[in-house]
Motif scaffolding. Structure first.
Motif, short mmCIF file in Angstrom:
data_model
loop_
_atom_site.label_atom_id
_atom_site.label_comp_id
_atom_site.label_asym_id
_atom_site.label_seq_id
_atom_site.Cartn_x
_atom_site.Cartn_y
_atom_site.Cartn_z
N LEU A 24 31.96 34.06 14.94
CA LEU A 24 32.18 35.20 14.05
C LEU A 24 33.60 35.74 14.22
O LEU A 24 34.31 35.99 13.23
CB LEU A 24 31.16 36.29 14.32
N ALA A 25 34.04 35.90 15.46
CA ALA A 25 35.40 36.39 15.73
C ALA A 25 36.45 35.42 15.20
O ALA A 25 37.47 35.84 14.64
CB ALA A 25 35.60 36.63 17.22
N PHE A 26 36.20 34.12 15.34
CA PHE A 26 37.13 33.13 14.83
C PHE A 26 37.27 33.23 13.31
O PHE A 26 38.38 33.13 12.78
CB PHE A 26 36.69 31.71 15.21
N GLY A 27 36.16 33.43 12.62
CA GLY A 27 36.21 33.57 11.16
C GLY A 27 37.03 34.78 10.74
O GLY A 27 37.85 34.70 9.84
N VAL A 28 36.82 35.91 11.41
CA VAL A 28 37.58 37.13 11.11
C VAL A 28 39.05 36.91 11.44
O VAL A 28 39.94 37.25 10.65
CB VAL A 28 37.00 38.34 11.87
N TRP A 29 39.33 36.35 12.60
CA TRP A 29 40.71 36.10 13.04
C TRP A 29 41.41 35.17 12.05
O TRP A 29 42.57 35.39 11.69
CB TRP A 29 40.70 35.48 14.43
#
Length: 109
Positions: A24-29
């Motif tokens: 999830l963090a990778f997608g936002v980043w």
């Protein structure tokens, strides 16, 4: 002998909490980084992205294509992470609804 997936039942797979949050963090980043990159690409004054006439160069199109592909991959990865986090929360809520007495088994049984 190989069996087709239609022959075997589907079983749900759950991501671990750290993996789900990482995805999830990778997608936002990915969205944050590539939006910033496209803004900078659009405002490029060095002559790489636009020629002297103001027309986009091959550099511009290649990097725009990279950004679009990264948006799509980042979105897909973020959605997988989001679904993993949501599934873990559902499991946590279902686990909280259970009573500890329901888990006990009769030793005499």
């Amino acid at each position: 002998m190989l069996r087709s997936s239609a022959d075997s039942p589907r079983t749900p797979t759950t991501l671990s909490r750290p993996v789900a949050w990482f995805l999830l963090a990778f997608g936002v980043w990915s969205w944050f980084i590539w939006i910033t990159f496209v803004k900078n690409l659009w405002k490029d004054g060095s002559g790489l992205a636009f020629d002297d006439a103001g027309d986009p160069t091959a550099y511009f199109w290649v990097h725009l294509l990279l950004a679009v592909a990264s948006f799509l991959l980042g979105t897909a990865i973020g959605v997988i992470g989001f679904r993993g986090v949501r599934a873990l929360r559902r499991q946590q809520v279902q686990g909280a609804d259970r009573h500890p007495a329901d888990d006990r088994t009769d030793a005499a049984g």
